[in-house]
Design an enzyme around this catalytic site. Structure first.
Site, mmCIF file in Angstrom:
data_model
loop_
_atom_site.group_PDB
_atom_site.id
_atom_site.type_symbol
_atom_site.label_atom_id
_atom_site.label_comp_id
_atom_site.label_asym_id
_atom_site.label_seq_id
_atom_site.Cartn_x
_atom_site.Cartn_y
_atom_site.Cartn_z
ATOM 1 N N LYS A 93 45.593 19.508 40.038
ATOM 2 C CA LYS A 93 44.870 19.142 38.812
ATOM 3 C C LYS A 93 43.910 20.248 38.380
ATOM 4 O O LYS A 93 43.817 20.581 37.198
ATOM 5 C CB LYS A 93 44.070 17.839 39.030
ATOM 6 C CG LYS A 93 44.931 16.625 39.319
ATOM 7 C CD LYS A 93 44.104 15.388 39.599
ATOM 8 C CE LYS A 93 43.332 15.435 40.893
ATOM 9 N NZ LYS A 93 44.136 15.481 42.116
ATOM 10 N N GLY A 119 38.488 17.790 45.566
ATOM 11 C CA GLY A 119 38.396 19.232 45.787
ATOM 12 C C GLY A 119 39.425 19.866 44.881
ATOM 13 O O GLY A 119 40.624 19.718 45.104
ATOM 14 N N HIS A 120 38.981 20.492 43.813
ATOM 15 C CA HIS A 120 39.900 21.049 42.813
ATOM 16 C C HIS A 120 39.846 22.578 42.878
ATOM 17 O O HIS A 120 38.799 23.181 42.645
ATOM 18 C CB HIS A 120 39.533 20.534 41.417
ATOM 19 C CG HIS A 120 39.709 19.047 41.277
ATOM 20 N ND1 HIS A 120 39.404 18.354 40.139
ATOM 21 C CD2 HIS A 120 40.175 18.121 42.157
ATOM 22 C CE1 HIS A 120 39.682 17.072 40.333
ATOM 23 N NE2 HIS A 120 40.137 16.911 41.542
ATOM 24 N N GLN A 180 41.474 12.495 42.408
ATOM 25 C CA GLN A 180 42.402 11.731 43.262
ATOM 26 C C GLN A 180 43.766 11.587 42.563
ATOM 27 O O GLN A 180 44.161 12.501 41.859
ATOM 28 C CB GLN A 180 41.806 10.356 43.654
ATOM 29 C CG GLN A 180 40.624 10.455 44.613
ATOM 30 C CD GLN A 180 39.313 10.845 43.955
ATOM 31 O OE1 GLN A 180 38.878 10.200 43.003
ATOM 32 N NE2 GLN A 180 38.668 11.883 44.431
ATOM 33 N N ASP A 185 45.503 15.977 45.128
ATOM 34 C CA ASP A 185 45.798 17.376 45.468
ATOM 35 C C ASP A 185 47.094 17.890 44.844
ATOM 36 O O ASP A 185 47.777 18.753 45.405
ATOM 37 C CB ASP A 185 45.871 17.553 47.005
ATOM 38 C CG ASP A 185 44.589 17.137 47.672
ATOM 39 O OD1 ASP A 185 43.532 17.292 47.055
ATOM 40 O OD2 ASP A 185 44.662 16.656 48.818
HETATM 41 P P1 GDP Z 1 43.757 19.108 43.016
HETATM 42 O O1 GDP Z 1 42.861 18.319 43.906
HETATM 43 O O2 GDP Z 1 44.784 18.272 42.340
HETATM 44 O O3 GDP Z 1 43.002 19.975 42.044
HETATM 45 O O4 GDP Z 1 44.571 20.097 43.969
HETATM 46 P P2 GDP Z 1 43.970 20.997 45.166
HETATM 47 O O5 GDP Z 1 43.238 22.127 44.593
HETATM 48 O O6 GDP Z 1 43.276 20.125 46.152
HETATM 49 O O7 GDP Z 1 45.310 21.440 45.869
HETATM 50 C C1 GDP Z 1 46.322 22.107 45.170
HETATM 51 C C2 GDP Z 1 46.582 23.440 45.864
HETATM 52 O O8 GDP Z 1 47.764 24.024 45.351
HETATM 53 C C3 GDP Z 1 45.489 24.467 45.623
HETATM 54 O O9 GDP Z 1 45.405 25.297 46.742
HETATM 55 C C4 GDP Z 1 46.014 25.252 44.401
HETATM 56 O O10 GDP Z 1 45.499 26.577 44.361
HETATM 57 C C5 GDP Z 1 47.486 25.254 44.684
HETATM 58 N N1 GDP Z 1 48.383 25.257 43.501
HETATM 59 C C6 GDP Z 1 48.224 24.608 42.320
HETATM 60 N N2 GDP Z 1 49.321 24.764 41.554
HETATM 61 C C7 GDP Z 1 50.181 25.517 42.264
HETATM 62 C C8 GDP Z 1 51.527 25.974 42.031
HETATM 63 O O11 GDP Z 1 52.154 25.706 41.006
HETATM 64 N N3 GDP Z 1 52.090 26.726 43.041
HETATM 65 C C9 GDP Z 1 51.436 27.024 44.198
HETATM 66 N N4 GDP Z 1 52.062 27.746 45.115
HETATM 67 N N5 GDP Z 1 50.192 26.581 44.443
HETATM 68 C C10 GDP Z 1 49.575 25.830 43.503
HETATM 69 P P1 IMO Z 2 41.476 15.327 44.669
HETATM 70 O O1 IMO Z 2 40.708 15.038 43.412
HETATM 71 C C1 IMO Z 2 43.451 13.715 48.206
HETATM 72 C C2 IMO Z 2 41.734 10.083 49.962
HETATM 73 C C3 IMO Z 2 41.132 10.212 51.354
HETATM 74 C C4 IMO Z 2 41.403 8.825 51.888
HETATM 75 C C5 IMO Z 2 41.192 7.933 50.661
HETATM 76 C C6 IMO Z 2 39.795 7.309 50.575
HETATM 77 O O2 IMO Z 2 41.141 16.621 45.288
HETATM 78 O O3 IMO Z 2 42.941 15.104 44.462
HETATM 79 P P2 IMO Z 2 37.394 8.299 49.929
HETATM 80 O O4 IMO Z 2 36.589 9.377 50.557
HETATM 81 O O5 IMO Z 2 37.730 8.515 48.501
HETATM 82 O O6 IMO Z 2 36.819 6.932 50.182
HETATM 83 O O7 IMO Z 2 38.804 8.319 50.745
HETATM 84 O O8 IMO Z 2 41.388 8.778 49.532
HETATM 85 N N1 IMO Z 2 41.195 11.036 48.946
HETATM 86 C C7 IMO Z 2 41.864 12.101 48.502
HETATM 87 N N2 IMO Z 2 43.054 12.624 48.880
HETATM 88 N N3 IMO Z 2 42.763 14.290 47.198
HETATM 89 C C8 IMO Z 2 41.585 13.763 46.800
HETATM 90 O O9 IMO Z 2 40.919 14.223 45.706
HETATM 91 C C9 IMO Z 2 41.064 12.654 47.487
HETATM 92 N N4 IMO Z 2 39.928 11.916 47.362
HETATM 93 C C10 IMO Z 2 40.039 10.926 48.261
HETATM 94 O O10 IMO Z 2 41.784 11.215 52.095
HETATM 95 O O11 IMO Z 2 42.750 8.707 52.248
HETATM 96 MG MG MG Z 3 42.181 18.315 45.872
#
Ligand code: GDP
Ligand code: IMO
Ligand code: MG
Length: 440
Positions: A19, A43-44, A229, A16
């Site tokens: 990415k 979840g991207h 991840q 998270d």
């Molecule tokens: P990912 O799994 O690495 O793709 O990240 P997620 O989407 O799960 O979580 C990142 C969160 O931060 C999302 O809600 C993005 O919209 C938000 N985000 C990404 N880059 C930035 C940033 O530079 N600033 C802020 N405020 N939010 C960001």
């Molecule tokens: P993105 O790509 C954050 C974590 C789960 C748990 C561990 C194992 O959005 O960054 P799993 O379901 O993979 O067997 O869970 O990994 N986890 C993540 N945490 N971002 C993710 O994906 C994750 N995918 C798995 O919360 O701790």
């Molecule tokens: Mg994510």
């Protein structure tokens, strides 16, 4: 000529990190975007013109109409989830015909109801014990497990009904002890699917990834490999056993996308937040919340609220911590990271002084500067912090943010080449990176 042709993008912390946003940004210049591991535990999030899209399986380059998005064989794919994601994107007019934009390896393993059933059953049994991982419950671990057991089912197996049923039987037999007879019967009936329907959807997307990527290389396609991840959740190198079940470092791109000749030549971008978050169980030395330290609790809550730190897949509140440069330095080394994308510094703007962990102190007083392998040992260590003056704006024009970036670069030995300062696609600074001898 741009000296960097291909890139591998990885999460450098516990997932998270942002990415999705960086991939979406870089996809403006990529031809092909390729997912190589993980599944819909990812979840991207992408924000384009005020509209949010969350992707779980389809690569985050899909919103750029010129890209081809590939799901490689290192991924585990839940067919129902992929179909739902395709439908949502069609409804949003992202594309008309999925197979024009999305390709999937015929060797990709599929997630069936039994995988989800095992994941959820195991976790609920382990609740309140050290065995509880806090998985996303999407069946990811069990799908990689049946793959290693050689009882898995691949996309290619969906095209032969008799063969498929036999494989489901063989897989189920391995898990008979997990479920009652009735439960097994129910899971089995859920796995009896309309193969003709799936065939119609998936067949036009199928590729032999190796020859497809080889062809792309010959045509001069620019490829972007999208990790899911993060390094600290890697099955080998993360905070085991509190990890995911796939390999999240850069060599995994060569395996999961089945064409290492290209990934070997790629630059590796590690995406990191200016602070740290984690979802699920496991050690988290710099955690602010739950430790009842004066001031930290409030700051953690504030970061969670401003940064909207709730899981994009499960909606769970994310755990929040100070930046951990010991973990990040380890991630740079173990994952082969060349450059950093530093995200979400804007969340901390105006919040005051900010702490950064630069070492862990052991109980005997000695200082530990690398990331310890033993999770229990880690829990007994005390993080050692440097304090940085807070910034007003998370861009290099703010001297305090610049100071923080300089420190991060010095500590890690790699440049910060991208700075995210908001969730929108364009809220990103691409630095020339000439410092530290970088050419991009
Ligand atoms: P990912 O799994 O690495 O793709 O990240 P997620 O989407 O799960 O979580 C990142 C969160 O931060 C999302 O809600 C993005 O919209 C938000 N985000 C990404 N880059 C930035 C940033 O530079 N600033 C802020 N405020 N939010 C960001
Ligand atoms: P993105 O790509 C954050 C974590 C789960 C748990 C561990 C194992 O959005 O960054 P799993 O379901 O993979 O067997 O869970 O990994 N986890 C993540 N945490 N971002 C993710 O994906 C994750 N995918 C798995 O919360 O701790
Ligand atoms: Mg994510």
């Amino acid at each position: 000529m741009n000296p960097i042709k291909h890139r591998i993008l990885l999460g450098a912390q516990w997932g998270d990190e942002g990415k999705g946003k960086v991939v979406d940004h870089l996809s403006a210049e990529a031809d092909w975007v390729i997912r190589f591991q993980g599944g819909n535990n990812a979840g991207h999030s992408l924000w384009v013109n005020g509209k949010k899209t969350v992707l779980h399986l389809i690569p985050s380059g899909i919103l750029h109409p010129h890209t081809t998005c590939i799901i490689g064989e290192g991924v585990v794919m839940d067919p129902g989830v992929l179909i739902k994601e395709i439908t949502q994107l069609q409804e949003a007019n992202v594309f008309k015909k999925a197979s024009d934009r999305i390709k999937i390896s015929e060797r990709t393993h599929v997630i069936l109801p039994i995988h989800r059933g095992i994941d959820v059953a195991r976790e609920s049994k382990a609740k309140g014990t050290k065995a509880h991982i806090g998985t996303t419950g999407r069946g990811i671990g069990p799908a990689y497990e049946t793959k290693a057991l050689r009882r898995g089912i691949r996309v290619i197996d969906l095209f032969d009904g008799a063969h498929y049923s036999e494989k489901v039987e063989m897989m189920m037999a391995e898990y008979a002890h997990h479920f009652t007879r009735e439960e097994l019967g129910e899971l089995k009936s859920q796995s009896v699917i309309d193969l003709e329907y799936w065939k119609k959807i998936f067949e036009p997307m199928l590729i032999d990834t190796t020859s497809y990527l080889k062809g792309g290389e010959a045509q001069g396609k620019k490829m972007l490999f999208e990790g899911a991840q993060g390094v600290m959740l890697d099955q080998d190198h993360g905070t085991y056993p509190y990890v995911t079940s796939s390999f999240t470092t850069s060599p995994s791109a060569g395996i999961g996308a089945a064409y290492p000749k290209v990934t070997r030549a790629a630059k590796v971008v590690g995406v990191a937040k200016a602070y740290v978050t984690r979802v699920g169980s496991g050690p988290f030395p710099t955690e602010m919340l739950g430790k009842h330290v004066e001031g930290e609790e409030k700051r953690g809550e504030e970061i969670r609220k401003v940064g909207q730190e709730f899981g994009a897949t499960t909606g769970r509140p994310r755990r929040i911590g100070w930046q951990d440069l010991v973990a990040l330095k380890y991630a740079v080394d173990v994952a082969g990271i060349d450059e950093i994308a530093l995200m979400k510094g804007d969340v901390l703007s105006g919040m005051g002084d900010f702490k950064v962990c630069v070492g862990y102190q052991k109980q005997d007083g000695s200082l530990w500067k690398t990331y310890p392998a033993n999770a229990d040992e880690l829990l007994k260590m005390t993080p050692q912090y440097e304090t940085f003056p807070g910034w007003k704006k998370a861009t290099p024009e703010d001297p305090h943010y610049q100071k923080y970036i300089n420190y991060v670069e010095q500590f890690l030995g790699v440049p910060v080449t991208f700075i995210g300062y908001g969730p929108e696609r364009d809220a990103m600074i691409v630095r020339d990176g000439k410092r530290l001898g970088h050419e991009a």
